[in-house]
Design a protein around this motif. Structure first.
Motif, short mmCIF file in Angstrom:
data_model
loop_
_atom_site.label_atom_id
_atom_site.label_comp_id
_atom_site.label_asym_id
_atom_site.label_seq_id
_atom_site.Cartn_x
_atom_site.Cartn_y
_atom_site.Cartn_z
N UNK A 1 -3.34 22.11 -1.07
CA UNK A 1 -3.43 20.82 -1.77
C UNK A 1 -2.55 19.77 -1.10
N UNK A 2 -3.17 18.67 -0.71
CA UNK A 2 -2.43 17.52 -0.19
C UNK A 2 -1.61 16.92 -1.32
N UNK A 3 -0.37 16.62 -1.05
CA UNK A 3 0.48 15.96 -2.05
C UNK A 3 0.75 14.53 -1.61
N UNK A 4 0.35 13.60 -2.44
CA UNK A 4 0.37 12.17 -2.11
C UNK A 4 1.42 11.47 -2.96
N UNK A 5 2.24 10.65 -2.32
CA UNK A 5 3.29 9.94 -3.05
C UNK A 5 2.77 8.64 -3.65
N UNK A 6 2.61 7.61 -2.81
CA UNK A 6 2.14 6.33 -3.35
C UNK A 6 1.43 5.47 -2.31
N UNK A 7 1.26 5.97 -1.09
CA UNK A 7 0.51 5.24 -0.09
C UNK A 7 1.24 4.10 0.59
N UNK A 8 2.53 3.94 0.31
CA UNK A 8 3.26 2.80 0.89
C UNK A 8 4.05 3.18 2.13
N UNK A 9 4.26 4.48 2.37
CA UNK A 9 4.99 4.90 3.56
C UNK A 9 4.05 4.99 4.76
N UNK A 10 4.59 4.88 5.97
CA UNK A 10 3.73 4.81 7.16
C UNK A 10 2.75 5.98 7.31
N UNK B 1 12.40 10.90 5.38
CA UNK B 1 12.35 12.12 6.18
C UNK B 1 11.05 12.18 6.99
N UNK B 2 11.03 11.58 8.17
CA UNK B 2 9.82 11.57 9.00
C UNK B 2 9.32 12.99 9.30
N UNK B 3 8.02 13.15 9.22
CA UNK B 3 7.40 14.43 9.54
C UNK B 3 7.39 15.44 8.41
N UNK B 4 8.12 15.16 7.34
CA UNK B 4 8.24 16.11 6.23
C UNK B 4 7.39 15.63 5.06
N UNK B 5 6.59 16.53 4.51
CA UNK B 5 5.73 16.17 3.37
C UNK B 5 5.86 17.24 2.29
N UNK B 6 5.84 16.80 1.04
CA UNK B 6 5.66 17.76 -0.03
C UNK B 6 4.25 18.33 0.08
N UNK B 7 4.09 19.58 -0.35
CA UNK B 7 2.82 20.25 -0.16
C UNK B 7 2.64 21.28 -1.28
N UNK B 8 1.42 21.55 -1.67
CA UNK B 8 1.18 22.41 -2.82
C UNK B 8 0.01 23.35 -2.60
N UNK B 9 0.01 24.40 -3.40
CA UNK B 9 -1.16 25.24 -3.59
C UNK B 9 -1.56 25.13 -5.05
N UNK B 10 -2.84 25.00 -5.32
CA UNK B 10 -3.35 24.96 -6.68
C UNK B 10 -4.23 26.17 -6.94
N UNK B 11 -4.41 26.50 -8.21
CA UNK B 11 -5.28 27.62 -8.55
C UNK B 11 -4.74 28.96 -8.10
N UNK B 12 -3.42 29.14 -8.15
CA UNK B 12 -2.84 30.44 -7.79
C UNK B 12 -3.11 31.44 -8.92
N UNK B 13 -3.50 32.65 -8.55
CA UNK B 13 -3.78 33.66 -9.56
C UNK B 13 -3.30 35.05 -9.15
N UNK B 14 -2.86 35.20 -7.92
CA UNK B 14 -2.33 36.48 -7.46
C UNK B 14 -1.30 36.21 -6.38
N UNK B 15 -0.50 37.21 -6.10
CA UNK B 15 0.49 37.10 -5.04
C UNK B 15 -0.11 37.58 -3.72
N UNK B 16 0.48 37.17 -2.61
CA UNK B 16 -0.04 37.65 -1.32
C UNK B 16 0.06 39.16 -1.22
#
Length: 452
Positions: free
Chosen positions: A282-291, A124-139
């Motif tokens: 938080x950057x979510x990294x798979x394995x470094x083998x994709x372009x 899926x070009x252009x699409x990345x998994x992505x995260x937030x860490x250290x969540x403690x409250x809602x918006x």
């Protein structure tokens, strides 16, 4: 043991009151010495999925916290797709158990600069998994951040409904009613692909009967394999569901539709949402083998420039590999990304997901492939926990006014401070009163040491 097992099962109840009562009883018995636990190990898992998205054991946030104490984890973290439904429960369970707990959220985003390159979302070009860490409250209610978070969950459900429509047409007469067949498998209406697999499996057995020739013939035809192979798969639910997923839902499957730039929020909007609730993008990294990930520094630099301050890795998929050539490549890329995180001052969050059968409870930090990075992984967890506990107890989170005044743009110093705080657990019954009002890092560190 029977009482303990009964209480542990209640920790997975969809009723939050039953979960809380069971956890409180387990803690009471723990304090009486009825359930001895091992000493804390220098091991962490910050990437448990809970039953609010999908956990292969059906574990709730409270059950994950309990199992983490039973094992002896130093810190545990949950991450669910598109929702924060387990956040408050998990952080509260950590207080009750004396466990360092952090919470996160995971989704997928569109990265316009890499629109033609595959990153962490295969095919899926252009699409990345992505995260937030250290969540403690809602918006805040009514905020742009709240709108974005709500749209993430709504969009996920819209994708599910469209997927079910396509798969239903292919599997007829095995037809799901999304609300009646899928949503009851979840405690809060956040169904995922893995819930849909369970529902289709159950529906087919309802239509054709369990272990019947008709059931075997149906799946053999629909999945394009022999009846003999289906007979074996039907006896191994995890493998059967993975076969279903590849044929019905993933790239090339009958229900799959390639995402576009509008299928997911932009990475910029996701970061805006995360900053709106003072969580760490938080950057979510798979394995470094994709372009898109191949040039490690360029990939990290792009996302750090957009506001990311931490990095997620799933170590087990980067070294626990049978093929020697693939293993050599991925362990080299793992070293590259850890070294990149050091250069960019990115705390690393690691874990094993637990969203499908066969994944370990915790990474093997003693393996030759991971032992060189134990300090990076454990200190990353400490940093995220340090942020979480100070944000909750002292209004001194990673992006707080106090933190900005103390550290400015010196992310290395900021990380070192939160890591020091996170190294020592602060007893919650004393923490708020003692830490509230402190604004100088040295004062905070002194208070943390005093309370340890």
């Amino acid at each position: 043991m029977e009482v303990q097992e009964r209480l542990e099962q209640l920790l997975n109840s969809f009723d939050p009151n039953e979960r809380r009562e069971a956890l409180e009883e387990l803690v009471r018995r723990l304090k009486l010495g009825q359930y001895p636990v091992p000493p804390e190990k220098e091991e962490v898992n910050l990437h448990f999925h809970t039953f609010f998205s999908f956990n292969c054991n059906g574990w709730s946030p409270s059950r994950i916290a309990w199992e983490s104490v039973k094992y002896g984890l130093e810190a545990a973290g949950i991450v669910d797709f598109d929702v924060l439904d387990g956040m408050e429960e998990f952080l509260s369970a950590g207080e009750l158990l004396g466990l360092k707990t952090v919470a996160g959220i995971e989704s997928r985003v569109f990265v316009s600069e890499l629109a033609d390159k595959v990153m962490s979302s295969p095919n899926e070009p252009g699409i990345a998994y992505f995260m937030a860490g250290g969540c403690f409250k809602r918006p805040p209610v009514g905020s742009e951040a709240e709108r974005i978070l709500r749209s993430m969950a709504d969009t996920a459900q819209e994708r599910n409904l469209a997927l079910v429509g396509r798969v239903n047409a292919y599997l007829d007469p095995v037809i799901l009613d999304y609300e009646a067949d899928a949503l009851p498998l979840t405690p809060a209406g956040n169904a995922t692909e893995r819930h849909l697999l369970q529902a289709y499996d159950a529906k087919a057995r309802e239509v054709f009967g369990c272990c019947t020739p008709e059931l075997t013939a149906f799946w053999a035809e629909k999945l394009g394999v022999s009846k003999e192979e289906i007979a074996v798969l039907l006896a191994d639910t995890p493998k059967f569901h993975e076969k279903m997923r590849s044929k019905l839902m993933k790239f090339g499957g009958v229900g799959y539709v390639a995402p576009t730039s509008g299928s997911f929020p932009s990475v910029e909007d996701a970061i805006k949402m995360m900053r709106g609730m003072d969580a760490l993008p938080m950057i979510t990294w798979l394995d470094g083998t994709n372009p898109g990930e191949e040039d490690t520094d360029a990939f990290l630099e792009l996302l750090v420039g957009k506001g990311c301050v931490s990095l997620n890795i799933i170590p087990d998929r980067n070294w626990n590999i049978k093929d020697p050539d693939e293993k050599a490549l991925k362990t080299r890329k793992l070293r590259e990304v850890v070294e990149g995180a050091r250069r960019f001052h990115l705390p690393i969050s690691v874990g094993t997901e637990m969203n499908k059968t066969g994944l370990p409870f915790v990474d093997d930090f003693d393996s030759p492939e991971l032992s060189p990075y134990r300090r990076d992984f454990v200190d990353g967890a400490r940093c995220l926990y340090g942020h979480t506990v100070l944000a909750r107890y002292a209004d001194f989170g990673y992006f707080s006014a106090k933190s900005e005044a103390a550290f400015g743009d010196d992310r290395a110093a900021k990380n070192a401070f939160f890591t020091k705080v996170g190294r020592t657990f602060v007893p919650p019954q004393f923490a708020r009163e003692r830490l509230s009002g402190l604004s100088e890092p040295d004062e905070v560190l002194a208070a943390v040491s005093e309370l340890a």
